[in-house]
Motif scaffolding. Structure first.
Motif, PDB file in Angstrom:
ATOM      1  N   UNK A 361       0.810  -1.211   0.000  1.00 14.44           N
ATOM      2  CA  UNK A 361       0.000   0.000   0.000  1.00 14.44           C
ATOM      3  C   UNK A 361       0.843   1.259   0.000  1.00 14.44           C
ATOM      4  N   UNK A 362       1.958   1.239   0.737  1.00 13.60           N
ATOM      5  CA  UNK A 362       2.869   2.382   0.752  1.00 13.60           C
ATOM      6  C   UNK A 362       3.389   2.670  -0.652  1.00 13.60           C
ATOM      7  N   UNK A 363       3.855   1.631  -1.334  1.00 12.40           N
ATOM      8  CA  UNK A 363       4.426   1.829  -2.670  1.00 12.40           C
ATOM      9  C   UNK A 363       3.358   2.194  -3.701  1.00 12.40           C
ATOM     10  N   UNK A 364       2.137   1.657  -3.543  1.00 12.34           N
ATOM     11  CA  UNK A 364       1.058   2.061  -4.445  1.00 12.34           C
ATOM     12  C   UNK A 364       0.709   3.533  -4.241  1.00 12.34           C
ATOM     13  N   UNK A 365       0.637   3.964  -2.990  1.00 17.22           N
ATOM     14  CA  UNK A 365       0.335   5.362  -2.709  1.00 17.22           C
ATOM     15  C   UNK A 365       1.380   6.305  -3.265  1.00 17.22           C
ATOM     16  N   UNK A 366       2.624   5.819  -3.319  1.00 19.95           N
ATOM     17  CA  UNK A 366       3.711   6.625  -3.879  1.00 19.95           C
ATOM     18  C   UNK A 366       3.775   6.551  -5.405  1.00 19.95           C
ATOM     19  N   UNK A 367       2.956   5.672  -5.989  1.00 22.58           N
ATOM     20  CA  UNK A 367       2.979   5.519  -7.435  1.00 22.58           C
ATOM     21  C   UNK A 367       4.109   4.636  -7.931  1.00 22.58           C
ATOM     22  N   UNK A 368       4.746   3.881  -7.029  1.00 16.88           N
ATOM     23  CA  UNK A 368       5.882   3.039  -7.392  1.00 16.88           C
ATOM     24  C   UNK A 368       5.406   1.655  -7.836  1.00 16.88           C
ATOM     25  N   UNK A 369       4.420   1.631  -8.719  1.00 19.16           N
ATOM     26  CA  UNK A 369       3.795   0.365  -9.097  1.00 19.16           C
ATOM     27  C   UNK A 369       4.658  -0.451 -10.048  1.00 19.16           C
ATOM     28  N   UNK A 370       5.569   0.199 -10.763  1.00 19.94           N
ATOM     29  CA  UNK A 370       6.465  -0.537 -11.633  1.00 19.94           C
ATOM     30  C   UNK A 370       7.357  -1.482 -10.836  1.00 19.94           C
ATOM     31  N   UNK A 371       7.846  -1.012  -9.714  1.00 19.35           N
ATOM     32  CA  UNK A 371       8.669  -1.862  -8.856  1.00 19.35           C
ATOM     33  C   UNK A 371       7.835  -2.991  -8.272  1.00 19.35           C
ATOM     34  N   UNK A 372       6.627  -2.682  -7.819  1.00 19.13           N
ATOM     35  CA  UNK A 372       5.746  -3.717  -7.282  1.00 19.13           C
ATOM     36  C   UNK A 372       5.467  -4.793  -8.323  1.00 19.13           C
ATOM     37  N   UNK A 373       5.267  -4.377  -9.556  1.00 20.46           N
ATOM     38  CA  UNK A 373       5.035  -5.330 -10.642  1.00 20.46           C
ATOM     39  C   UNK A 373       6.208  -6.292 -10.760  1.00 20.46           C
ATOM     40  N   UNK A 374       7.428  -5.744 -10.780  1.00 15.17           N
ATOM     41  CA  UNK A 374       8.621  -6.564 -10.976  1.00 15.17           C
ATOM     42  C   UNK A 374       8.815  -7.541  -9.824  1.00 15.17           C
ATOM     43  N   UNK A 375       8.648  -7.065  -8.598  1.00 16.00           N
ATOM     44  CA  UNK A 375       8.836  -7.926  -7.427  1.00 16.00           C
ATOM     45  C   UNK A 375       7.788  -9.043  -7.408  1.00 16.00           C
ATOM     46  N   UNK A 377       6.003 -10.342  -9.944  1.00 17.13           N
ATOM     47  CA  UNK A 377       6.221 -11.305 -11.024  1.00 17.13           C
ATOM     48  C   UNK A 377       7.423 -12.201 -10.718  1.00 17.13           C
ATOM     49  N   UNK A 378       8.500 -11.590 -10.237  1.00 15.90           N
ATOM     50  CA  UNK A 378       9.677 -12.372  -9.898  1.00 15.90           C
ATOM     51  C   UNK A 378       9.405 -13.395  -8.807  1.00 15.90           C
ATOM     52  N   UNK A 379       8.620 -13.003  -7.798  1.00 14.24           N
ATOM     53  CA  UNK A 379       8.296 -13.917  -6.696  1.00 14.24           C
ATOM     54  C   UNK A 379       7.387 -15.051  -7.164  1.00 14.24           C
ATOM     55  N   UNK A 380       6.473 -14.738  -8.074  1.00 13.06           N
ATOM     56  CA  UNK A 380       5.573 -15.775  -8.588  1.00 13.06           C
ATOM     57  C   UNK A 380       6.319 -16.762  -9.477  1.00 13.06           C
ATOM     58  N   UNK A 381       7.118 -16.225 -10.405  1.00 15.89           N
ATOM     59  CA  UNK A 381       7.846 -17.084 -11.342  1.00 15.89           C
ATOM     60  C   UNK A 381       8.945 -17.866 -10.634  1.00 15.89           C
TER      61      UNK A 381
END
Length: 434
Positions: A361-375, A377-381
């Motif tokens: 939620x912190x990173x979404x509020x900051x708009x850092x969704x690109x990083x969240x996407x990468x983390x 996807x990497x954790x799932x794969x």
């Protein structure tokens, strides 16, 4: 309690009610349908999993809208925040109709694919999905409404709207399933009727704001571009959960039923813990919109601690109440035995999940969704998908699937802690629609 902690709790509590309402209804729905037998329970697992997949895939309508509306509200532009809600609602209508059409055309093939082939479970899932899928546009309108109201820090109205729809569904579900004799279809009808009421209330809220209702194609396209990282992140998440459900289905009907019970509890508890993420989104968005980065950092630390503490309490409650909770969903000895296997995994991951969801939620509020996407996807794969896929051929069963889920949470925890420890997230850009 400090002022900052009070702000977190005052926003998290109403968010908790909103987030918990839908999965709480699904838990009751699972219990009602579970008493019809193993096949209807499996059908609900298949059909409900597909509908939940669509909603989770498109939940950027809530989370993305919250981040943008909070930035505008934090800068003193309430009209702009409401405008985000209007365009998100138009986008919800378009996407919802597309989902509705998809389920009407492909309900049979999708449920057969998830159930591991044709059979009574696939047929039951298809029957449920064709009816419940009619509520897809209504569900997405509610997501958009939640988004802009969270952004302007008005969380009490969403509580009233969501609770009203959920209570209507809760009353109708057992009546339609049993006395009315509709069986599994009654569950789907109750779902749609409740969603219709909630969506109508969210639309009324926008009308009362005096918003300009003209659809702006350029603004909608901008929202789609902004939501692409959250969409891709959600897509990988949902594919992972669908793969896990498919593995469980191939293990046996009892394993699928136990997986459905545990997974609904996981989703319910995830959304409960996600209340801190909603508070973090709103507070961080307002702080960064008002050019107060130190306040955003302090919020991140507070919500992480609240998430950890709550996760520990949830884990303890799950272990203490296992023998009470499992029989509420089924009395089939085979399903109960499988549920006991996954219970330890479900409880053990809660403290880690509490921190992960809060910092998401912190990173979404900051708009850092690109990083969240990468983390994500990497954790799932790297964790969730490989173990889930190996669980079938290696005979690990549900234990293998849920080990993958625990690893998925652990890898995400490492990623978000590393990001929040730095300061790059404080300068992530958030584009707002015009």
């Amino acid at each position: 309690m400090t002022k900052g902690s009070s702000s977190v709790v005052s926003l998290a509590l109403p968010a908790l009610v909103v987030l918990a309402a839908e999965p709480l209804y699904l838990l009751v729905d699972t219990a009602v349908v579970g008493n019809l037998g193993t096949v209807p329970l499996g059908g609900l697992a298949v059909g409900g999993g597909l509908l939940a997949w669509a909603a989770a895939l498109l939940n950027f309508l809530a989370y993305g809208t919250t981040a943008r509306a909070a930035r505008r509200a934090g800068a003193g532009d309430r009209d702009g925040a409401v405008a985000e809600g209007v365009q998100a609602t138009w986008l919800a209508v378009g996407l919802g109709l597309a989902v509705l059409l998809l389920f009407q055309l492909l309900a049979g093939p999708l449920t057969r694919l998830l159930a591991g082939g044709p059979g009574p479970v696939a047929e039951a899932g298809e029957q449920w999905l064709r009816v419940a899928g009619l509520g897809a546009p209504l569900l997405l309108i509610s997501l958009a409404g939640n988004g802009w109201l969270r952004g302007v820090q008005e969380l009490r109205r969403p509580v009233r709207y969501v609770v009203a729809g959920s209570l209507l569904s809760l009353v109708l579900c057992p009546l339609l399933v049993h006395p009315a004799g509709l069986g599994l279809v009654g569950s789907a009808v109750a779902n749609v009727v409740g969603q219709a009421l909630t969506a109508a209330l969210f639309v009324r809220a926008l009308v009362r704001e005096g918003a300009d209702w003209r659809p702006r194609p350029a603004a909608v396209r901008t929202q789609l571009v902004i939501g692409r990282d959250l969409l891709l992140r959600a897509a990988v998440l949902q594919v992972s959960f669908l793969v896990a459900a498919g593995v469980a289905a191939r293990t046996g009907t009892a394993a699928l039923g136990a997986h459905q019970i545990a997974l609904q509890l996981f989703f319910f508890l995830a959304l409960v813990l996600d209340a801190y993420a909603i508070a973090a989104q709103t507070l961080v968005g307002h702080a960064l919109g008002g050019q107060r980065p130190a306040e955003a950092q302090a919020t991140a630390a507070r919500v992480a601690l609240w998430g950890l503490g709550t996760g520990v309490l949830v884990a303890a409650a799950l272990l203490a109440l296992r023998d009470v909770l499992v029989p509420l969903f089924t009395d089939d000895p085979a399903v109960v035995a499988q549920a006991v296997v996954v219970w330890w995994f479900l409880a053990g991951m809660q403290p880690l999940a509490g921190v992960v969801f809060a910092l998401d939620g912190v990173l979404m509020g900051a708009g850092d969704v690109g990083y969240l996407r990468t983390v994500t996807i990497g954790s799932a794969v790297g964790g969730f998908l490989p173990l889930s896929l190996l669980a079938g051929p290696l005979g690990w069963g549900l234990a293998g699937v849920w080990t993958g889920l625990c690893l998925f949470i652990g890898l995400r925890l490492v990623g978000v802690l590393a990001r929040v420890a730095g300061d790059r997230w404080l300068t992530a850009p958030v584009t707002v629609t015009g």
